[in-house]
Design a protein around this motif. Structure first.
Motif, mmCIF file in Angstrom:
data_model
loop_
_atom_site.group_PDB
_atom_site.id
_atom_site.type_symbol
_atom_site.label_atom_id
_atom_site.label_comp_id
_atom_site.label_asym_id
_atom_site.label_seq_id
_atom_site.Cartn_x
_atom_site.Cartn_y
_atom_site.Cartn_z
ATOM 1 N N LEU A 138 0.862 -1.192 0.000
ATOM 2 C CA LEU A 138 0.000 0.000 0.000
ATOM 3 C C LEU A 138 0.892 1.233 0.000
ATOM 4 O O LEU A 138 1.850 1.305 0.763
ATOM 5 N N LYS A 139 0.595 2.178 -0.896
ATOM 6 C CA LYS A 139 1.370 3.418 -0.954
ATOM 7 C C LYS A 139 0.431 4.609 -0.761
ATOM 8 O O LYS A 139 -0.573 4.724 -1.473
ATOM 9 N N VAL A 140 0.807 5.449 0.185
ATOM 10 C CA VAL A 140 -0.003 6.633 0.464
ATOM 11 C C VAL A 140 0.906 7.848 0.331
ATOM 12 O O VAL A 140 2.062 7.806 0.757
ATOM 13 N N PHE A 141 0.403 8.910 -0.274
ATOM 14 C CA PHE A 141 1.157 10.167 -0.356
ATOM 15 C C PHE A 141 0.298 11.246 0.290
ATOM 16 O O PHE A 141 -0.814 11.523 -0.156
ATOM 17 N N ALA A 182 17.823 15.609 -8.314
ATOM 18 C CA ALA A 182 17.861 14.699 -9.452
ATOM 19 C C ALA A 182 17.578 13.262 -9.023
ATOM 20 O O ALA A 182 16.883 12.515 -9.722
ATOM 21 N N LEU A 183 18.111 12.882 -7.847
ATOM 22 C CA LEU A 183 17.998 11.487 -7.407
ATOM 23 C C LEU A 183 16.815 11.293 -6.489
ATOM 24 O O LEU A 183 16.676 12.021 -5.497
ATOM 25 N N SER A 184 15.990 10.317 -6.781
ATOM 26 C CA SER A 184 14.848 9.973 -5.913
ATOM 27 C C SER A 184 14.106 11.193 -5.395
ATOM 28 O O SER A 184 13.945 11.357 -4.179
ATOM 29 N N PRO A 185 13.652 12.075 -6.278
ATOM 30 C CA PRO A 185 12.940 13.257 -5.777
ATOM 31 C C PRO A 185 11.654 12.849 -5.058
ATOM 32 O O PRO A 185 11.084 11.804 -5.362
ATOM 33 N N MET A 186 11.251 13.701 -4.111
ATOM 34 C CA MET A 186 9.990 13.442 -3.425
ATOM 35 C C MET A 186 8.860 13.574 -4.429
ATOM 36 O O MET A 186 8.687 14.623 -5.053
ATOM 37 N N LYS A 187 8.110 12.510 -4.609
ATOM 38 C CA LYS A 187 6.900 12.589 -5.454
ATOM 39 C C LYS A 187 6.016 11.388 -5.167
ATOM 40 O O LYS A 187 6.499 10.370 -4.645
ATOM 41 N N ALA A 188 4.751 11.514 -5.532
ATOM 42 C CA ALA A 188 3.840 10.391 -5.327
ATOM 43 C C ALA A 188 4.138 9.329 -6.373
ATOM 44 O O ALA A 188 4.332 9.657 -7.553
ATOM 45 N N ALA A 189 4.197 8.074 -5.968
ATOM 46 C CA ALA A 189 4.336 6.983 -6.937
ATOM 47 C C ALA A 189 3.068 6.957 -7.793
ATOM 48 O O ALA A 189 2.006 7.397 -7.343
ATOM 49 N N ASP A 190 3.188 6.441 -9.016
ATOM 50 C CA ASP A 190 2.021 6.409 -9.907
ATOM 51 C C ASP A 190 0.845 5.663 -9.270
ATOM 52 O O ASP A 190 -0.305 5.995 -9.515
ATOM 53 N N ASP A 191 1.179 4.650 -8.466
ATOM 54 C CA ASP A 191 0.111 3.848 -7.859
ATOM 55 C C ASP A 191 -0.148 4.228 -6.395
ATOM 56 O O ASP A 191 -0.749 3.456 -5.647
ATOM 57 N N ALA A 192 0.304 5.418 -5.989
ATOM 58 C CA ALA A 192 0.038 5.858 -4.608
ATOM 59 C C ALA A 192 -1.348 6.489 -4.512
ATOM 60 O O ALA A 192 -1.847 7.050 -5.483
#
Ligand code: DC
Length: 221
Positions: A138-141, A182-192
């Motif tokens: 489960l992914k929550v943003f 550039a690396l692993s920026p904070m963002k919601a995963a597509d399936d979050a």
């Protein structure tokens, strides 16, 4: 089962992730605290971030570990318990910069993945759903308006601290660095699943996540 909770500062992530873990009997991990522990060490040992060799040597000789006493998490950098030192203003100011370095992220992600082995856990951070556990169950943003986030942070820090505008500026600047790197920026995963917490109580957010977890489990059956 792994639950990933990502989002910017002041969205209630820490409180919510902790409460969700408690309710479910899962282990809770605050990955921001791990980046903070490293940052504290980098400041106190005056490590030059631009010197790749000395940064790598520091990372190799200063593992971040977590020990739990009476339900309280203690963060260690090498042998030193740094729990009380990682929320200072100097750490908060530098932590976004430190966490933009590839060597730092590589080390932290590898520790975080090993912490997840064989356990049910809630991980809170910025890149949990996108990079650390792209297959999380489960992914929550979490999001919230800047003003409310600044108000919450100010309440946490004590009203006698920095004025609201200054707290808002600090949060906005950290968000920009965390989302813009550039690396692993904070963002919601597509399936979050994105939850805007501006108008919600902690309890409402926790209940939403528990319900989402229950439906994620039903989907697995
Ligand atoms: O959650 P926090 O505000 O204590 O996190 C401190 C900083 O650590 C945050 O500004 C960015 C960094 N961080 C990160 O880069 N990746 C994570 N998974 C967690 C935190």
């Amino acid at each position: 089962m792994i639950i990933a909770i990502d989002g910017p500062a002041g969205t209630g992530k820490t409180t919510v992730a902790h409460a969700v873990a408690q309710e479910l009997g899962f282990i809770y991990f605050d990955t921001g605290a791990m980046y903070r522990a490293l940052t504290y060490g980098i400041i106190s040992q005056q490590i030059d971030l631009e010197n790749a060799e000395s940064l790598q040597q520091f990372l190799d000789t200063h593992p971040v570990t977590i020990k739990t006493y009476l339900e309280e998490k203690n963060y260690y950098l090498g042998q030193e318990n740094v729990t009380d030192k990682i929320r200072s203003e100097s750490v908060t100011k530098l932590v976004s910069k430190v966490s933009s370095y590839a060597a730092v992220r590589e080390k932290m992600v590898s520790i975080q993945r090993s912490l997840a082995e064989g356990v049910n856990a809630v991980f809170e951070g910025r890149d949990i759903g996108t990079v650390v556990f792209p297959k999380a169950d489960l992914k929550v943003f979490l999001t919230a308006d800047l003003e409310i986030r600044a108000k919450r942070r100010r309440l946490q820090n004590g009203e006698s601290g920095a004025p609201l505008e200054q707290v808002a500026e600090q949060i906005a600047s950290r968000d920009a660095q965390d989302a813009g790197r550039a690396l692993s920026p904070m963002k919601a995963a597509d399936d979050a699943i994105v939850i805007d917490t501006t108008e919600l109580s902690i309890e409402e957010v926790v209940n939403k996540i528990i319900n989402l977890k229950e439906s994620a489990e039903r989907d697995l059956l």
